[in-house]
Motif scaffolding. Structure first.
Motif, PDB file in Angstrom:
ATOM      1  N   MET A   1       0.831  -1.209   0.000  1.00  0.00           N
ATOM      2  CA  MET A   1       0.000   0.000   0.000  1.00  0.00           C
ATOM      3  C   MET A   1       0.861   1.254   0.000  1.00  0.00           C
ATOM      4  N   ILE A   2       2.046   1.155   0.603  1.00  0.00           N
ATOM      5  CA  ILE A   2       2.963   2.303   0.566  1.00  0.00           C
ATOM      6  C   ILE A   2       3.648   2.363  -0.789  1.00  0.00           C
TER       7      ILE A   2
ATOM      8  N   LEU B   1      -1.477   3.052  -2.445  1.00  0.00           N
ATOM      9  CA  LEU B   1      -2.864   2.610  -2.525  1.00  0.00           C
ATOM     10  C   LEU B   1      -3.706   3.250  -1.429  1.00  0.00           C
ATOM     11  N   ARG B   2      -4.987   3.346  -1.706  1.00  0.00           N
ATOM     12  CA  ARG B   2      -5.944   3.834  -0.715  1.00  0.00           C
ATOM     13  C   ARG B   2      -6.964   2.739  -0.455  1.00  0.00           C
ATOM     14  N   MET B   3      -7.275   2.514   0.815  1.00  0.00           N
ATOM     15  CA  MET B   3      -8.295   1.549   1.198  1.00  0.00           C
ATOM     16  C   MET B   3      -9.293   2.291   2.084  1.00  0.00           C
TER      17      MET B   3
ATOM     18  N   LEU C   1      -0.166   5.537   5.929  1.00  0.00           N
ATOM     19  CA  LEU C   1       0.881   4.513   5.953  1.00  0.00           C
ATOM     20  C   LEU C   1       2.156   5.089   5.363  1.00  0.00           C
TER      21      LEU C   1
ATOM     22  N   MET D   1      -7.402   4.325   4.813  1.00  0.00           N
ATOM     23  CA  MET D   1      -5.987   3.994   5.023  1.00  0.00           C
ATOM     24  C   MET D   1      -5.292   4.228   3.699  1.00  0.00           C
ATOM     25  N   GLU D   2      -4.205   4.972   3.726  1.00  0.00           N
ATOM     26  CA  GLU D   2      -3.583   5.322   2.452  1.00  0.00           C
ATOM     27  C   GLU D   2      -2.069   5.347   2.577  1.00  0.00           C
ATOM     28  N   GLY D   3      -1.408   4.676   1.644  1.00  0.00           N
ATOM     29  CA  GLY D   3       0.045   4.714   1.585  1.00  0.00           C
ATOM     30  C   GLY D   3       0.503   5.852   0.692  1.00  0.00           C
TER      31      GLY D   3
END
Lengths: 354, 354
Positions: free
Chosen positions: A281-282, A286-288, B259, B288-290
C-alpha cells in the motif's frame, strides 16, 4: 381479529446460524391508528448484514432484540390506512420485513411506483444499487476505462457493481463461489473475466482471470511519470480475507480499494488475520476505505437518475434469486444466502403477485 | 592522487543486517570533469529505507548494487568545481553519501545555505520534514484540533509529525521503544502523552496514553449526525504490525490512517499478518492510504514556507542523533538506528564542523 406470522430471534447464533436460533410465531394484527399503515408484505429481502444484527457485539447496526420480530427491507400493499395521501392498495417500501403484516408509521414508509416489479425496489433500485453506485463512483472514484475487480460478484451488490462498471466502459473481473456463478457473470452479465474463489490459491486464479481479461499486471513498483503500470484500478471488496490480500498484490499504482463487506469473516469466531502485504500500500500509494451507504444520502438523486437510465437501456439488470413459499421460506432462504447459494439479491415472496 | 573511503555492500542481508554484509574500501578520488563537483562530505544520514535497498526484492527504491558504494543523503563542501556558479567552498546536498568524497553531477547537487547546521538539511528541512508535512496534511488531511497518533514518534519522521501537529493545535499521542524516548516526547517535544510499544499488550498501553491525554474513545460505532464519537482522527503509521491493529481499534469515525513506513516488518523473513480488525474500517468509515513523498513535489513550496516559520518560532526543532567518528562510524550507526537506539534522524559527522 386478523393474525399474521413473523420470525423471532430466540437465541444469538455462535458461528453459523441454525434453525434453533429462530421461531415462526403467530401474532394478532392490530388495526392502524392515526399516522399508521397496516401493510401486507408481498416481498422481503434477506441480506448478509442481518447476520451481524443477530449478534450483540457492537456493530454499525442495532442488534436484533431477542423474542421479537427481526427487521429488514420489504415491500407491501397497504390494507388499512390511517395516513392521509397513502390510500389502501398503495405500494410502500419499509424496514419491517420478516413478517406477513407490518404496522408501519407513516414516516417509515416510502411509497414506490408499481411500473416495476416490487422486488426491484429491494435490489438494484434500493440500497443495494445505491451501495454499488456510491462505493464504486464516490469512494472508489471509478473512471471510464478503469480496470475494476469485484468480489462476491454474483451477490446483489457485486452484480450491480460489475454491471455499473461495464456500463461505464470499464474492464471488469469478478470472483464468485461456483463455476455456475462464474459462467453467469461472463455469459449473462458481460464481465470480461471471472473466477471461482474456491480455486486455490486465489492469487493464481485471479492472475489467470486478469490474463483472460487482457489486463497486464506490472510487477514493478515505481512507475514513471505517466507510466502508471498495469493492474487493477478499483477493487470493490465484499469478502475480505484471502481475496483482499490477493487483490492488493495486483493493484495498479494509486489504486483504490473499497471496503464494503467482509462476508468471509462475518461467521468467524476467531479474529481473521488481515492481509500480509500492506507494505504494497505504501510502495504503490494505494488507498483503502470503508464506507456505509447511509452516510451518503446526498448521492441519492444522482444514483436514481443513473440507475433509471441504465435499467431503461438494459445496461443493468435487477439480478435476484426469488424464493416462493411465503413467510415459512424466509429463514431457510436466509441460511442458503449465507452459504452462498444465491445469485443477486435473495428475495422471498410472501403474498400476491410479485 | 587524493584517496577516500566508502562503504560497499558485499552481501545482501537476510533478516537483520550485520558486519559481514559490508566493507569499508579505500578508493582513488578523481578530479571533477566539466559539469561535475568534487564534494567532501561533512555529514550523512542513515535511514530505515536503506535496509530495503540492501535486498534485491522489488521495492519502490532501486536495490543497491553489490561491491559498489551505497547511496544516501549527504551534505558536503565543494573542494573542486567543474560547474559554473557553484564555487569551491560552497555547500551542497546530494545523494552520494556513505563515502568521504563524492563526484557529483551538477544536476544532482542542490546548493543549501550555511545559516543553519548542515545536518538540518538532512532532517526537518529535507525529505524527512517534507514526508511528515505531506503525510499529515495532504494524505491525512489533519486539521487544527484533531487528535493525532504517531508511531515511532521519537524517530526522525515521527518527531517531525508530532511537532507539526502540536504547532497546528492538535492533541498528540506518540509511541516509542523505550522509557527514555517516551520521556523525551512528553518533556522535550510537548506531546500530550506517549507510551512504550514494549509495554504489552500494546492496545492497553495505547488506551492508557489516550486517557492521560484526555482523549475519550467512543466504543460505539455509528455516531449520530454531528456526534462523531471520540478517538483518533489521524494515525500516522511508521511501524505496521501490532500497533496498526491497536490504532484501528481507537480510530474515530471517518478517521484517516497514513501509511508511511512499516519498520516492524522490514527485517521480517516471513510475511507479517495484517490487522485482524479491518471490519472496523467499514463500520467507522476509515481511510488507510500509503504514500511516497517523492510523488508530492508540488507540495515543496508550502512545506518549506511552513517549516521555516515553525523553526523560526521554535515550534519545531530538528531532532537528531549526531554520531561523531567519521566514515568508520556510519555502518555501526546504521545498525544502531535499526535497533531503535536513536532519537530523531541519525546523522554521521564525516568531516569538518557540523
Amino acid at each position: 381479529m386478523r393474525t399474521g406470522r413473523e420470525w423471532h430471534l430466540v437465541r444469538r447464533p455462535v458461528g453459523s446460524p441454525g434453525d434453533g436460533d429462530v421461531r415462526l410465531v403467530e401474532v394478532e394484527v392490530p388495526d392502524p391508528g392515526p399516522g399508521e399503515l397496516l401493510v401486507r408484505n408481498t416481498v422481503m429481502s434477506v441480506e448478509p448484514y442481518m447476520r451481524g444484527r443477530m449478534s450483540d457485539r457492537p456493530s454499525y447496526a442495532e442488534p436484533y432484540a431477542l423474542d421479537a420480530p427481526m427487521g429488514g427491507l420489504a415491500v407491501g400493499e397497504v390494507v388499512a390506512s390511517g395516513v392521509e395521501g397513502i390510500p389502501v392498495g398503495g405500494r410502500v417500501r419499509h424496514e419491517l420485513g420478516w413478517r406477513e403484516y407490518a404496522l408501519v408509521p407513516a414516516e417509515a414508509a416510502e411509497p414506490v411506483g408499481d411500473d416495476l416489479p416490487a422486488s426491484a425496489h429491494l435490489g438494484v433500485l434500493g440500497l443495494t444499487g445505491m451501495t454499488a453506485h456510491v462505493g464504486l463512483l464516490k469512494v472508489g472514484r471509478c473512471r471510464p476505462g478503469d480496470t475494476v475487480l469485484v468480489s462476491a460478484a454474483a451477490g446483489a451488490v457485486g452484480a450491480a457493481v460489475g454491471q455499473i462498471a461495464k456500463a461505464m466502459g470499464c474492464t471488469v473481473i469478478g470472483s464468485a463461489g461456483s463455476a455456475d456463478k462464474v459462467r453467469f457473470l461472463t455469459e449473462e452479465l458481460g464481465f470480461d473475466a471471472a473466477f471461482s474463489h474456491r480455486d486455490t490459491p486465489v492469487r493464481e486464479a485471479l492472475a489467470a482471470a486478469l490474463d483472460r481479461a487482457g489486463v497486464g499486471v506490472d510487477r514493478g513498483f515505481t512507475g514513471g511519470e505517466g507510466a502508471r503500470g498495469g493492474g487493477v484500478d478499483v477493487y470493490f471488496d465484499n469478502v475480505g480475507g484471502e481475496q483482499l490480500e490477493a487483490a492488493i498484490r495486483v493493484m495498479r499504482t494509486s489504486g483504490r480499494i473499497v471496503l464494503c463487506g467482509a462476508i468471509s469473516v462475518y461467521n468467524a469466531t476467531e479474529p481473521v488475520p488481515g492481509p500480509r502485504n500492506l507494505l504494497l500500500m505504501i510502495w504503490r500509494r494505494l488507498r483503502m476505505e470503508g464506507f456505509l451507504v447511509t452516510d451518503h444520502e446526498e448521492e441519492r438523486a444522482a444514483f436514481e437518475r443513473d440507475m433509471a437510465r441504465w435499467l431503461r437501456d438494459g445496461a443493468v439488470r435487477n439480478v435476484e434469486t426469488a424464493v416462493p413459499g411465503g413467510i415459512e421460506a424466509a429463514w431457510p432462504a436466509f441460511l442458503a444466502m449465507l452459504r452462498g447459494g444465491n445469485v443477486g439479491k435473495t428475495v422471498v415472496r410472501l403474498a400476491g403477485t410479485p
